[in-house]
Design an enzyme around this catalytic site. Sequence first.
Site, PDB file in Angstrom:
ATOM      1  N   HIS A   1       4.306   6.283  -6.504  1.00 20.81           N
ATOM      2  CA  HIS A   1       3.363   7.151  -6.299  1.00 20.81           C
ATOM      3  C   HIS A   1       2.461   7.586  -7.262  1.00 20.81           C
ATOM      4  CE1 HIS A   1       1.988  11.239  -5.356  1.00 20.81           C
ATOM      5  NE2 HIS A   1       1.783  10.943  -4.199  1.00 20.81           N
TER       6      HIS A   1
ATOM      7  N   CYS B   1      -5.760  -5.419  -0.978  1.00 23.11           N
ATOM      8  CA  CYS B   1      -5.957  -4.042  -1.442  1.00 23.11           C
ATOM      9  C   CYS B   1      -4.725  -3.413  -2.222  1.00 23.11           C
ATOM     10  CB  CYS B   1      -6.427  -3.035  -0.455  1.00 23.11           C
ATOM     11  SG  CYS B   1      -5.304  -3.071   0.886  1.00 23.11           S
TER      12      CYS B   1
HETATM   13  C1  PEP Z   1      -0.061  -1.873   0.012  1.00 23.85           C
HETATM   14  O1  PEP Z   1       1.093  -1.688   0.527  1.00 23.85           O
HETATM   15  O2  PEP Z   1      -0.368  -2.932  -0.871  1.00 23.85           O
HETATM   16  C2  PEP Z   1      -0.928  -0.810   0.087  1.00 23.85           C
HETATM   17  C3  PEP Z   1      -2.060  -0.977  -0.542  1.00 23.85           C
HETATM   18  O3  PEP Z   1      -0.682   0.357   0.702  1.00 23.85           O
HETATM   19  P1  PEP Z   1       0.120   1.587  -0.042  1.00 23.85           P
HETATM   20  O4  PEP Z   1       0.266   1.286  -1.227  1.00 23.85           O
HETATM   21  O5  PEP Z   1      -0.556   2.820   0.468  1.00 23.85           O
HETATM   22  O6  PEP Z   1       1.798   1.518   0.734  1.00 23.85           O
END
Ligand code: PEP
Length: 850
Positions: free
Chosen positions: A424, A800
Site C-alpha cells: 500500500h 495497469c
Molecule cells: C493490480 O492488481 O495490478 C492493480 C492494478 O490493482 P491494485 O493494485 O489496486 O490491486
Amino acid sequence: MTDIQPLTLITPTAPMSAGVHGGRAKCLQRLIRLEMPVPTTVALSFGAVNGIAHGQMPDMEALMAPFGDQPLLSVRPSSLNPDWGGPSAVLNVGMNDARYAQLCKDIGVTAATAIYMRFVQSYAIHVARLDPDEFYLPDVATVESLHAMLATYEFETDEPFPQQAKVQLGEVLRSMARAWDGTTARLLRQAKGAPVDAGLGLVVQRMALGVGQGDCGTGVIEFVDANSGLPKIVGRYVNQSQGRERIQDVAGAIYLTRDDRGPSFEEQCPEAFAELIEYGALIRRKLREEMQIKFTMESGVLHILDGIRVQRSSRATVRIAVALANDGIIPREEAVMRVEPAALSELLHRQVDPKAKRDLIVRGIAASPGAASGRIVLTAAEAQASAARGEPCVLVRRETTPEDIRGMHAAQAVLTMRGGVTSHAAVIGRGLGLPCVVGAFDLTIDRKKSEISGPDGRKFAVGDVITVDGTTGQVLAGAPAMLEAALDGAFQTLLEWADEFRDIGVRANADTPADAQAAQNFAAEGIGLCRTEHMFFDGDRLGVMREMIFAESSDDRRAVLERLLPMQRDDFISLFTIMAGKSVCVRLFDPPLHEFLPSDKAGLRDLAEQLALPLSDVTDRVHALSEYNPMLGMRGVRLGIAIPEIYDMQAQAIFEAMVAVGEAGVAISAEIMIPLVSAMREVELVKARVDAVANTVLSKSKSALDYRLGVMVETPRAALRAEDIAEHASFLSFGTNDLTQMTYGLSRDDAGRFMSAYVQQGVYAEDPFHTLDVEGVGELVAMGAERGRKGRKDVTLSICGEHAGSRTAIAFCREHKFDYVSCSPFRVPVARLTAAQLALAARVNNKTDT
Ligand code: PEP
Ligand code: MG
C-alpha cells in the site's frame, strides 16, 4: 575488418575501430582526421594487449620506431566504453639519466627533476608495485631527493632504475595489461555493464611535455557546464612556464589560484585559446558530442592530446542531447536514444546531493523515488497535525493501510518496516510522487517510547529530523543537502520528440484531482486506472462508509449511499474536468470492507459511539467481517455481486458527472472497469446493472452517455477465460499486481520478508512484483490477450499494475500489440521515453533484418 594489426600508427586512413582498439584510440583518429595537432600515437589492439597479459610481447622495435631516438611517451588505456575504467595512465616513459641531463639544460634543473621524479614514482608504484609511502613527491624537487628516490628503488628491487626506453615501455605495457585482467578490475567494470570478455586497448603517444621555452603548460577545456548542460567554457590550465607551476582558469579574466592573481589561459595565450574554441566547435559538430579536450602548450605551440566525453549530470545529459539535435548535429531520434530513462526519473524528484554526507540509519526497499527530510511522526494523525503546524514530517509506520492516506498526503515522505514494491505505502507513494522506503525490516518502532531505532541501536525520537531517500532505499539521519527537481524546457522537448516515435499509449494511474493534474502535466494520454476506494477515506466519508457497512438492509444501505453519491459525483466531475478530452477509466470499488473498520479498542469504541450501538455489536460485526485471507476474499466484483448497491451508487455518480461536465462543454470518454473478475457471469451481472443505471440517468438528461465497460484481468482464471469475458467487455486491463500475487501464490504485502534471500540465491531472477515475470505471469497475460481478441476482435488491451512503467513490461506490451500501459503519474515521462526507445530500436532491427 579483415586484417587486424596488433600495432597501428594512427593516421587518418589507418584501419581502426572502437571495437578493436577502444574508444580513446578511435577518438584520437577522428581528431587526426580533423587535422588537429595530435602528437604521434600508436594504438595497440585488444588482442595485442590480451597477448601481453599472457606473456606475448609485441614487436617493440616496430612499436617504438615512429617515435625516433630518445622518445618520451605516455601510455593510456582505451577500452570500448571509457566508463568501464582501466589502469591509470603512465607518463614520461623513456625518462632516464641521459634524457634528464639534456632536459636540465633545456628547461632547467628543477623542472627536469620534477619530471624524472614523477616518472620514477609512477613506475615504482604502478609497474614495480612498490609501497607508495616510500615514493612521495617533495614540495620542491631537488637533485638530492631524486637521487634518494632512485636509491630507494634500487634498494627495494635489487636492481637499478631501468634506463632503456624499450625496457621501461615493455614493463609499463605488461603491468597495464595485467591490471585489466585482475579480478578486482574485472568485477568493477562488470558492475558498470561491461561484458565478461571486454577488451582493453592501449595508446602510446609522444609526450608533448608542456615544458620548455615560452608559453608552456598543460590543461583541459570543456564547452559545456557538466551540471546544467548549458554552454560554458570551463577548465584548468597548469602553467609551467619559467619552471614554476601555477594553476589558472582556462577562460575569462580570473585569477591564479595558488598565491598570486593573474590572467587566465585565455588572456595569456589568446591565439591558442581561439584555436581551442574552434577545435571545440569542430569536435562537437563532427564527433557529435560534448567533449573535453586535453591539451599542452609546448614552447608556445598547441598540441591536442585527447578528447574525452564530458562526464555529466542527468540534467545535463538531457540538455546536451536536445541542444545537439536542435543544432542539427544529431537527429531527434538519436537525442531520444541517448538519454537513459532512469535519468528522467532523477530529474522528476528532489535528490540527496551526491556530494552530501550520508549518515545511514537503515536500509529498505526503494519504493518511490526522490528524497525528503522531515520530523519523525508515528501516526497519520500526527502527520496531519505536523502539516497543520507547517512542519515537514516523515510518516514512519509498521505498514500503511488505507486509513493512513490522509497522513501520507500530509507527510513529506513515508517509511515502513514491512511491505514490498506493491504494498500500500509503495503504490500510494508513487502515485503521490512521495519519496518512500518500505520493507526496512531492521528498523524498530517503539510506539510507547515514541522512538525508532536502527540496526546499530541508535535511537531517534518523534520530532527528530530524518531523511527518506526513496531512490536508493536509504534512511538517513538529519537533513543532508538536496538537489531540486529539474523539469526544464529541454526535458519537455525531449519527451515531445519521444511521443513522435512511440507506438504504444501511456496513461496514468490517478485517484485524486492532484494525481490527475500530475498526469496532465506529464502529458499522460488519459487515466488508465482510478482506484475509487481511496476516495472513501477522505474527510467525513469514512464515517458514512462505516455506517453503510453496518446497515441492516439493502434499503438502509441505499439510504446511506445516497449521502456518498454527491461526494463521489464531485470527485468524478473534478477528474473529468482536469482530464478534459481524454479517457478516464474508473475502477469500481475493490478492497475488502474490513479495511474501512477500526482494528484497535479505541477505534471500536469511537465507532460504537458514532453509530449509537453497543460496543459488543460493533465488535461482533467487525469480527464477522474479518477474513483469513482478505486478498482472496470478499473484495472486488464479489462485493459488487453480493452488495450491488455500492456499484449502483458509483455508476450513478459516474454517469451524473458525465452529464454535468458535458453540459459544461467538457468532452470525456468514460470507462468503467470491474475488478477481480474470475467468471464471465460476474461481468454479465454487473454490466446489466450498470446499463440499467445508465438508462435511468439518461432518461433524466438530454445528453447521450457514451461509456465503455471493461474488465480487470487480475486472477489467473480471468486470463484463461478471457475469450468469453471479452464478449461482454470492451477492454481488458491486466492488473499484474494481483495477477503476480495469485500466479505465484505469493502475498504482495508479505513477500518483502524473504524476497532478498530468494533473489540472492537465484530462486527468482528479480522481485516479480517489481519486474514483470515474463516467463510465468507474462505467459498468462499473453494468453489472456490472445483469447480476449478471439472473443472480441477490437478489444482494447492494456496493463495497469505497478510493472506498467518498466522497460520489461513496455517491451512485452509492444510485442503483444497492447494499446497502452498505465502507470503512476511520476513514471509517465519515463514510460514515454522508454516506449519511444523501444520503437526506435525495433525500427533499426527491422531495417537490418530486411
Ligand atoms: C493490480 O492488481 O495490478 C492493480 C492494478 O490493482 P491494485 O493494485 O489496486 O490491486
Ligand atoms: Mg488488483
